[in-house]
Design an enzyme around this catalytic site. Structure first.
Site, PDB file in Angstrom:
ATOM      1  N   ASP A  99       0.859  -1.179   0.000  1.00 23.62           N
ATOM      2  CA  ASP A  99       0.000   0.000   0.000  1.00 23.62           C
ATOM      3  C   ASP A  99       0.900   1.236   0.000  1.00 23.62           C
ATOM      4  O   ASP A  99       1.683   1.423   0.934  1.00 23.62           O
ATOM      5  CB  ASP A  99      -0.847  -0.028   1.291  1.00 23.62           C
ATOM      6  CG  ASP A  99      -2.208   0.593   1.117  1.00 23.62           C
ATOM      7  OD1 ASP A  99      -2.304   1.578   0.381  1.00 23.62           O
ATOM      8  OD2 ASP A  99      -3.159   0.091   1.735  1.00 23.62           O
ATOM      9  N   ASP A 195      -2.974   4.565  -2.558  1.00 25.14           N
ATOM     10  CA  ASP A 195      -3.971   5.226  -1.729  1.00 25.14           C
ATOM     11  C   ASP A 195      -4.357   6.579  -2.347  1.00 25.14           C
ATOM     12  O   ASP A 195      -3.477   7.371  -2.707  1.00 25.14           O
ATOM     13  CB  ASP A 195      -3.339   5.452  -0.339  1.00 25.14           C
ATOM     14  CG  ASP A 195      -4.331   5.922   0.694  1.00 25.14           C
ATOM     15  OD1 ASP A 195      -5.129   5.090   1.149  1.00 25.14           O
ATOM     16  OD2 ASP A 195      -4.290   7.106   1.054  1.00 25.14           O
ATOM     17  N   GLU A 254      -6.613   3.325  -5.766  1.00 28.32           N
ATOM     18  CA  GLU A 254      -7.860   3.574  -5.039  1.00 28.32           C
ATOM     19  C   GLU A 254      -8.427   4.882  -5.572  1.00 28.32           C
ATOM     20  O   GLU A 254      -7.949   5.963  -5.220  1.00 28.32           O
ATOM     21  CB  GLU A 254      -7.610   3.710  -3.530  1.00 28.32           C
ATOM     22  CG  GLU A 254      -8.899   3.931  -2.767  1.00 28.32           C
ATOM     23  CD  GLU A 254      -8.737   4.652  -1.446  1.00 28.32           C
ATOM     24  OE1 GLU A 254      -9.595   4.502  -0.578  1.00 28.32           O
ATOM     25  OE2 GLU A 254      -7.743   5.394  -1.266  1.00 28.32           O
ATOM     26  N   HIS A 326     -10.930  -2.297   4.533  1.00 26.75           N
ATOM     27  CA  HIS A 326     -10.695  -1.762   5.875  1.00 26.75           C
ATOM     28  C   HIS A 326     -11.377  -0.420   6.114  1.00 26.75           C
ATOM     29  O   HIS A 326     -11.220   0.153   7.178  1.00 26.75           O
ATOM     30  CB  HIS A 326      -9.185  -1.622   6.087  1.00 26.75           C
ATOM     31  CG  HIS A 326      -8.601  -0.575   5.178  1.00 26.75           C
ATOM     32  ND1 HIS A 326      -8.563  -0.714   3.809  1.00 26.75           N
ATOM     33  CD2 HIS A 326      -8.087   0.650   5.433  1.00 26.75           C
ATOM     34  CE1 HIS A 326      -8.042   0.370   3.269  1.00 26.75           C
ATOM     35  NE2 HIS A 326      -7.738   1.218   4.229  1.00 26.75           N
ATOM     36  N   ASP A 327     -12.071   0.104   5.112  1.00 29.33           N
ATOM     37  CA  ASP A 327     -12.755   1.393   5.259  1.00 29.33           C
ATOM     38  C   ASP A 327     -14.270   1.267   5.335  1.00 29.33           C
ATOM     39  O   ASP A 327     -14.956   2.276   5.555  1.00 29.33           O
ATOM     40  CB  ASP A 327     -12.440   2.298   4.049  1.00 29.33           C
ATOM     41  CG  ASP A 327     -11.005   2.786   4.043  1.00 29.33           C
ATOM     42  OD1 ASP A 327     -10.403   2.909   5.129  1.00 29.33           O
ATOM     43  OD2 ASP A 327     -10.479   3.041   2.944  1.00 29.33           O
TER      44      ASP A 327
HETATM   45  C1  NOJ Z   1      -7.835   5.695   1.989  1.00 30.32           C
HETATM   46  C2  NOJ Z   1      -7.507   4.594   2.930  1.00 30.32           C
HETATM   47  O1  NOJ Z   1      -8.079   3.400   2.463  1.00 30.32           O
HETATM   48  C3  NOJ Z   1      -8.013   5.017   4.282  1.00 30.32           C
HETATM   49  O2  NOJ Z   1      -7.933   3.979   5.223  1.00 30.32           O
HETATM   50  C4  NOJ Z   1      -7.222   6.213   4.739  1.00 30.32           C
HETATM   51  O3  NOJ Z   1      -7.768   6.691   5.951  1.00 30.32           O
HETATM   52  C5  NOJ Z   1      -7.271   7.335   3.703  1.00 30.32           C
HETATM   53  N1  NOJ Z   1      -7.083   6.860   2.367  1.00 30.32           N
HETATM   54  C6  NOJ Z   1      -6.189   8.336   3.974  1.00 30.32           C
HETATM   55  O4  NOJ Z   1      -4.937   7.772   3.695  1.00 30.32           O
END
Ligand code: NOJ
Length: 533
Positions: A99, A195, A254, A326-327
């Site tokens: 990542d 990210d 992402e 994870h989000d």
């Molecule tokens: C996306 C990530 O998946 C998330 O977990 C993170 O808080 C934000 N980007 C900031 O890096």
């Protein structure tokens, strides 16, 4: 479109390292913990792991605030542990994807410490400093500008104030960031997940974002000046050239706030290999914020799949499929209640039988549920800020449930977040022993995807999308497979087109189901099944 490339056919498994396996009894997962579980992953049949950040971090955003791009946080291990993890993964045919969080660093990164020291510092321009802020909002709440009293200017942060955005327009920053990619490529990383890559560049004049309807400040703006700037494309070209100078490397982006259209526009032979479009999750996040019900119905899903495939096909690029990460609240908890796994198996069936590269999130294979947490237990910044309207992301980040021993076999001490109380029944060991378990169903699906090329690169042909039934065909020159699912809690019958003749049942999530009679395929409550046609 490039064919027979490993990542197109791969099943990728996301690991959130601090919650996967704790090898040194500090309550946090670590790299040796992951290495110790590679046999489990190889047995599951996955092709690659994506590791959420394990770099040094002050943990203001749980690893997504990095203070050194080229190292391992001592709590997660050492660079030597990383090398072992890569070597042991490769020995088992598993690739390793890292990542890369390069829109922002931690405010404790030496670059930012220098940058904020004074206005004349050579690294001042490595971040985005202004005398006056504009109207931009931070995604985690509040304004995106933080005043720094000692140097008398504001710096930009699209996430927490401890995550200052770097200035990708500065050539030295660009060089340093690309060097970090090279560092991990040299150490054997097979690819990267980028990210929020589409936020790297901001409009050079910093105009105010125009308003739109939304609940929170961040949602009440159209993000046209703080995201998706044209400079991203030449950067992706440069990054791709770097990746292509090593064999078989891969990058998935992402796409932040991204539609399928937008995600597809960032992919191609000289851009990213893939970009997340979150077709089955993003609608739900805003629905979640406003507390409404989720749209998880056969017709909605069919429409999403067809729309996504049409867009990616038109761009000549390959989609990805994501249900959980994870989000997000775990998909099984978004779309069902209780501990029964019928809906979890339907979700997994869709994830593993659509076109596109499936991404599984750790624990999804045992249908781990979202863990209920008290307000006092929440550590995630947006969860703390918006509780109880939004409870944050801790619920999907609790430790992996390996067995029924204390702390679910994750750790011998109290973990950083407590395990889901269902771990005594819901754990890997229990499911390994149960032929009808979610885990064995997932394993069987992954194996079918591998042994039937139609499930990898076959066309997608809709068969039915009714109130209760979703059915489609995956077909190529080697054969056709019917995938049929009954979303309801009652038996239903799928009426098949006259041209379709299911010959052999490859897999079902139900027991004692009936064979088809003529063109009628009986489906048990919540059954998901695959038939060779
Ligand atoms: C996306 C990530 O998946 C998330 O977990 C993170 O808080 C934000 N980007 C900031 O890096």
């Amino acid at each position: 479109m490039e064919n027979n490339i490993w990542w197109r056919n791969a099943v990728i498994y996301q690991i959130y390292p601090r919650s996967f396996a704790d090898s040194n009894a500090d309550g946090l997962g670590d790299l040796p913990g992951i290495t110790g579980r590679l046999d489990y992953l190889a047995d599951l049949g996955i092709d690659a792991i994506w590791l959420s950040p394990f770099y040094p971090t002050p943990d203001k955003d749980f690893g997504y605030d990095i203070s050194d791009y080229c190292n391992v946080d001592p709590r997660f291990g050492t660079l030597a542990d990383f090398d072992t993890l890569v070597a042991e993964s490769h020995r088992r045919g598993i690739r390793v994807i890292l990542d890369m969080v390069m829109n922002h660093t931690s405010d404790q990164h030496p670059w930012f410490m220098e940058s904020r020291a004074n206005r004349d510092n050579p690294k001042r321009d490595w971040y985005i400093w202004r005398d006056t802020p504009n109207n931009w909002e931070a995604c985690f709440g509040g304004r995106a500008w933080e005043y720094d009293p000692s140097s008398g200017q504001y710096y930009l942060h699209l996430f927490t104030r401890e995550q200052p955005d770097v200035n990708w327009r500065n050539p030295e920053v660009r060089k340093a960031q690309l060097e970090a990619f090279r560092f991990w490529l040299e150490r054997g990383a097979d690819g990267f997940r980028l990210d929020v890559f589409n936020a790297y560049f901001k409009h050079p004049d910093f105009p105010d974002n125009p308003p739109r309807f939304g609940l929170r400040g961040f949602d009440r703006q159209k993000h046209i000046y703080d995201m998706d700037q044209p400079e991203m494309i030449p950067l992706l070209n440069e990054l791709r050239t770097l990746l292509d100078s090593y064999p078989d490397r891969y990058a998935v982006g992402e796409t932040y706030l991204g539609s399928a259209q937008k995600a597809a526009s960032y992919c191609g032979a000289d851009k990213l290999h893939a970009a997340f479009s979150f077709d089955f999750t993003s609608a739900d996040v805003s629905v979640l914020m406003s507390g409404l019900l989720y749209s998880w119905k056969p017709r909605w899903i069919m429409q999403k799949v067809q729309e996504r495939d049409r867009i990616f096909d038109a761009a000549g690029v390959w989609p990805t499929t994501v249900m959980s990460n994870h989000d997000l609240p775990r998909a099984v908890s978004r779309y069902s209640r209780g501990e029964e796994d019928g809906m979890a198996k339907i979700i997994m069936t869709i994830l593993l039988t659509l076109r596109g590269t499936p991404f599984l999130y750790q624990g999804e294979e045992i249908a781990m549920r979202e863990t209920p947490l008290e307000h006092s237990e929440i550590v995630d910044p947006p969860g703390r800020k918006y509780w109880p309207i939004y409870k944050g992301r801790d619920g999907c980040r609790t430790p992996m449930q390996w067995d029924d021993s204390p702390h679910a076999g994750f750790s011998s001490v109290t973990p950083w977040l407590h395990v889901h109380p269902n771990y005594r029944q819901r754990n890997v060991a229990a499911q390994q022993a149960d032929p009808a378990s979610m885990l064995n169903f997932t394993k069987a699906l992954i194996a079918l995807r591998k042994s039937h090329p139609a499930l990898q690169d076959g066309d997608f042909l809709p068969v039915a999308a009714t109130r209760h039934i979703l059915a489609y065909l995956r077909r190529n020159e080697t054969g056709a497979i019917l995938i049929a699912m009954n979303f309801s809690r009652r038996p239903r019958t799928l009426t098949l087109p006259a041209t379709l003749h299911p010959r052999e049942r490859l897999l079902t999530s139900a027991q004692g189901t009936l064979p088809p009679s003529g063109q009628a395929l009986p489906l048990a409550p919540r059954e998901a099944c695959l038939w060779l046609c």
